[in-house]
Write a protein that holds these residues in place. Structure first.
Motif, PDB file in Angstrom:
ATOM      1  N   SER A 253      15.527   7.808 -15.004  1.00 39.94           N
ATOM      2  CA  SER A 253      15.970   6.422 -14.957  1.00 39.94           C
ATOM      3  C   SER A 253      15.586   5.778 -13.621  1.00 39.94           C
ATOM      4  N   THR A 254      15.222   4.510 -13.685  1.00 39.55           N
ATOM      5  CA  THR A 254      14.900   3.730 -12.492  1.00 39.55           C
ATOM      6  C   THR A 254      15.752   2.470 -12.493  1.00 39.55           C
ATOM      7  N   PRO A 255      15.980   1.881 -11.312  1.00 40.81           N
ATOM      8  CA  PRO A 255      16.820   0.685 -11.250  1.00 40.81           C
ATOM      9  C   PRO A 255      16.222  -0.472 -12.045  1.00 40.81           C
TER      10      PRO A 255
ATOM     11  N   GLY B 266       0.786  -1.231   0.000  1.00 39.27           N
ATOM     12  CA  GLY B 266       0.000   0.000   0.000  1.00 39.27           C
ATOM     13  C   GLY B 266       0.812   1.273   0.000  1.00 39.27           C
ATOM     14  N   SER B 267       2.066   1.197  -0.454  1.00 38.83           N
ATOM     15  CA  SER B 267       2.921   2.382  -0.441  1.00 38.83           C
ATOM     16  C   SER B 267       2.588   3.309  -1.612  1.00 38.83           C
ATOM     17  N   PHE B 268       2.633   4.607  -1.358  1.00 38.68           N
ATOM     18  CA  PHE B 268       2.356   5.593  -2.398  1.00 38.68           C
ATOM     19  C   PHE B 268       3.629   6.020  -3.136  1.00 38.68           C
ATOM     20  N   THR B 269       4.784   5.569  -2.694  1.00 37.36           N
ATOM     21  CA  THR B 269       6.035   6.000  -3.316  1.00 37.36           C
ATOM     22  C   THR B 269       6.877   4.796  -3.710  1.00 37.36           C
ATOM     23  N   GLY B 270       7.838   5.043  -4.609  1.00 34.41           N
ATOM     24  CA  GLY B 270       8.723   3.981  -5.071  1.00 34.41           C
ATOM     25  C   GLY B 270      10.004   4.569  -5.616  1.00 34.41           C
ATOM     26  N   PRO B 271      10.813   3.748  -6.307  1.00 31.66           N
ATOM     27  CA  PRO B 271      12.111   4.220  -6.814  1.00 31.66           C
ATOM     28  C   PRO B 271      12.018   5.429  -7.751  1.00 31.66           C
ATOM     29  N   ILE B 272      10.940   5.520  -8.521  1.00 32.97           N
ATOM     30  CA  ILE B 272      10.848   6.662  -9.436  1.00 32.97           C
ATOM     31  C   ILE B 272      10.667   7.975  -8.668  1.00 32.97           C
ATOM     32  N   ASP B 273      10.044   7.894  -7.501  1.00 28.70           N
ATOM     33  CA  ASP B 273       9.879   9.104  -6.690  1.00 28.70           C
ATOM     34  C   ASP B 273      11.224   9.577  -6.146  1.00 28.70           C
ATOM     35  N   ASP B 274      12.126   8.632  -5.874  1.00 30.02           N
ATOM     36  CA  ASP B 274      13.471   9.025  -5.452  1.00 30.02           C
ATOM     37  C   ASP B 274      14.191   9.753  -6.584  1.00 30.02           C
ATOM     38  N   ALA B 275      14.027   9.235  -7.826  1.00 31.45           N
ATOM     39  CA  ALA B 275      14.659   9.883  -8.974  1.00 31.45           C
ATOM     40  C   ALA B 275      14.081  11.283  -9.204  1.00 31.45           C
ATOM     41  N   LEU B 276      12.775  11.427  -9.044  1.00 36.55           N
ATOM     42  CA  LEU B 276      12.144  12.743  -9.214  1.00 36.55           C
ATOM     43  C   LEU B 276      12.595  13.706  -8.118  1.00 36.55           C
ATOM     44  N   ALA B 277      12.740  13.184  -6.897  1.00 36.31           N
ATOM     45  CA  ALA B 277      13.148  14.040  -5.776  1.00 36.31           C
ATOM     46  C   ALA B 277      14.534  14.637  -6.010  1.00 36.31           C
ATOM     47  N   ARG B 278      15.403  13.868  -6.676  1.00 30.81           N
ATOM     48  CA  ARG B 278      16.747  14.387  -6.960  1.00 30.81           C
ATOM     49  C   ARG B 278      16.699  15.557  -7.944  1.00 30.81           C
ATOM     50  N   LEU B 279      15.600  15.647  -8.675  1.00 32.05           N
ATOM     51  CA  LEU B 279      15.394  16.773  -9.595  1.00 32.05           C
ATOM     52  C   LEU B 279      14.548  17.872  -8.960  1.00 32.05           C
ATOM     53  N   GLY B 280      14.184  17.667  -7.699  1.00 32.05           N
ATOM     54  CA  GLY B 280      13.359  18.647  -7.011  1.00 32.05           C
ATOM     55  C   GLY B 280      11.899  18.583  -7.406  1.00 32.05           C
ATOM     56  N   LEU B 281      11.438  17.423  -7.904  1.00 33.54           N
ATOM     57  CA  LEU B 281      10.069  17.278  -8.383  1.00 33.54           C
ATOM     58  C   LEU B 281       9.343  16.182  -7.605  1.00 33.54           C
ATOM     59  N   THR B 282       8.025  16.240  -7.610  1.00 36.20           N
ATOM     60  CA  THR B 282       7.190  15.186  -7.038  1.00 36.20           C
ATOM     61  C   THR B 282       6.030  14.919  -7.986  1.00 36.20           C
ATOM     62  N   ARG B 283       5.467  13.742  -7.906  1.00 32.39           N
ATOM     63  CA  ARG B 283       4.282  13.414  -8.684  1.00 32.39           C
ATOM     64  C   ARG B 283       3.119  13.163  -7.728  1.00 32.39           C
ATOM     65  N   ALA B 284       1.908  13.283  -8.230  1.00 35.22           N
ATOM     66  CA  ALA B 284       0.718  13.044  -7.414  1.00 35.22           C
ATOM     67  C   ALA B 284       0.228  11.623  -7.666  1.00 35.22           C
ATOM     68  N   VAL B 285       0.370  10.770  -6.660  1.00 35.02           N
ATOM     69  CA  VAL B 285      -0.124   9.393  -6.755  1.00 35.02           C
ATOM     70  C   VAL B 285      -1.507   9.352  -6.129  1.00 35.02           C
ATOM     71  N   ASN B 286      -2.520   9.184  -6.959  1.00 33.80           N
ATOM     72  CA  ASN B 286      -3.909   9.222  -6.481  1.00 33.80           C
ATOM     73  C   ASN B 286      -4.467   7.854  -6.129  1.00 33.80           C
ATOM     74  N   VAL B 287      -3.902   6.805  -6.732  1.00 32.32           N
ATOM     75  CA  VAL B 287      -4.459   5.462  -6.536  1.00 32.32           C
ATOM     76  C   VAL B 287      -3.325   4.463  -6.333  1.00 32.32           C
ATOM     77  N   VAL B 288      -3.501   3.575  -5.344  1.00 35.79           N
ATOM     78  CA  VAL B 288      -2.588   2.449  -5.130  1.00 35.79           C
ATOM     79  C   VAL B 288      -3.390   1.164  -5.284  1.00 35.79           C
ATOM     80  N   VAL B 289      -2.877   0.245  -6.111  1.00 36.63           N
ATOM     81  CA  VAL B 289      -3.538  -1.047  -6.334  1.00 36.63           C
ATOM     82  C   VAL B 289      -2.545  -2.161  -5.998  1.00 36.63           C
ATOM     83  N   PRO B 290      -3.027  -3.392  -5.813  1.00 37.56           N
ATOM     84  CA  PRO B 290      -2.130  -4.446  -5.330  1.00 37.56           C
ATOM     85  C   PRO B 290      -1.265  -5.114  -6.384  1.00 37.56           C
ATOM     86  N   SER B 291      -1.502  -4.867  -7.683  1.00 37.81           N
ATOM     87  CA  SER B 291      -0.759  -5.602  -8.702  1.00 37.81           C
ATOM     88  C   SER B 291      -0.602  -4.770  -9.969  1.00 37.81           C
TER      89      SER B 291
END
Length: 297
Positions: free
Chosen positions: A264-266, A201-226
């Motif tokens: 880029s993401t891992p 149920g996490s709203f963040t992931g590796p791409i959010d870390d990459a965006l944060a390094r650019l000083g940006l964030t995205r709006a995650v409105n929905v989390v699904v299990p798969s």
């Protein structure tokens, strides 16, 4: 229990078969005097003479005759226990294997793997089990034979072999305005709401870390299990999804379009994972080899 020298069983089996100290010594690679001492130890341990002279030969006592078959069987059983497993005849193998994998892996690969197994080993059945969470106890207690996925840090004793490597891509429905400009810029990417997959149920992931390094964030409105759920949501809304590239190659993402991420993401390494208790099991080794060969190309 008194301390037992199980080597005496082997010596006794040979003595009762040869009925000669000299011949038994030759069979076991011992001197005649060493074999005579061993016979003395056997007589002391059993409280019976076992072999007695009869002219130029030796004959067994009634007790020796009574236990000869049991001694030979015990030695044979010990040799079997301490020998390597017999060579596996895969065509004759009768066994069920449980493979734990996510729904997308089953959708993409279960039919191909099942066909390969049935052709090679008609008596082998595969049971694909759901993977609700990353837990290793099922591998430890052998209720799961193989796990397909990404090895986690809490399974230090587990074995793993890489099957393939994957990467993430973005996905939107086929008429999404984001597709009007390609390549997608990072500014366009964060301007739209997002849907992500997370078993926890996490709203963040590796791409959010990459965006944060650019000083940006995205709006995650929905989390699904798969990830299949991500595809379903993205296909019917303006939300941007994030899925493994392999899902697109497998045709799971109908009525959608993928695009390269602007950051880029891992890379993701997908492996088959098992417990070391199964390392030398012939059937398990065969299955691991078959699955590895299926992905080698």
């Amino acid at each position: 229990m008194p301390k037992l020298d199980l080597n005496l069983l082997i010596a006794l089996d040979v003595l009762l078969h040869e009925r000669s100290v000299t011949a038994a010594a030759r069979e076991l690679g011992l001197s005649t005097s060493a074999m005579s001492r061993t016979l003395s130890r056997l007589r002391s341990a059993t409280g019976d003479a076992l072999l007695v002279p009869a002219g130029r030969a030796m004959v067994p006592t009634p007790h020796a005759q009574e236990i000869a078959g049991e001694v030979h069987a015990l030695v044979g059983a010990a040799q079997k226990v301490l020998s390597s497993p017999p060579e596996l005849d895969i065509r004759e193998l009768q066994r069920d294997f449980t493979i734990r994998a996510n729904a997308a892996f089953v959708f993409m690969h279960a039919a191909r793997l099942s066909t390969m197994v049935m052709e090679a080993a008609p008596g082998v059945r595969l049971r694909f089990a759901a993977k609700p969470e990353k837990e290793i106890q099922s591998l430890r207690n052998a209720t799961v034979d193989l796990e397909i996925g990404v090895i986690s840090g809490d399974g230090a004793e587990l074995r793993a072999r890489t099957l393939f490597r994957d990467s993430f891509v973005g996905i939107v429905h086929s008429n999404h305005p984001l597709l009007e400009k390609t390549p997608v810029t990072v500014e366009d990417y964060v301007a739209w709401p997002h849907v992500v997959a997370s078993r926890r149920g996490s709203f963040t992931g590796p791409i959010d870390d990459a965006l944060a390094r650019l000083g940006l964030t995205r709006a995650v409105n929905v989390v699904v299990p798969s990830f299949p759920s991500v595809i379903a949501v993205a296909a019917e809304s303006d939300l941007i999804g994030l899925i493994p590239r392999s899902y697109c190659r497998a045709g799971l993402a109908a009525q959608t379009e993928m695009f390269e991420l602007p950051v880029s993401t891992p890379e993701v390494t997908v492996s088959q994972i098992w417990h070391p208790r199964m390392d030398a099991d012939p059937g398990h080794r065969w299955l691991r080899g078959l699955i590895f060969d299926a992905f080698r190309s």
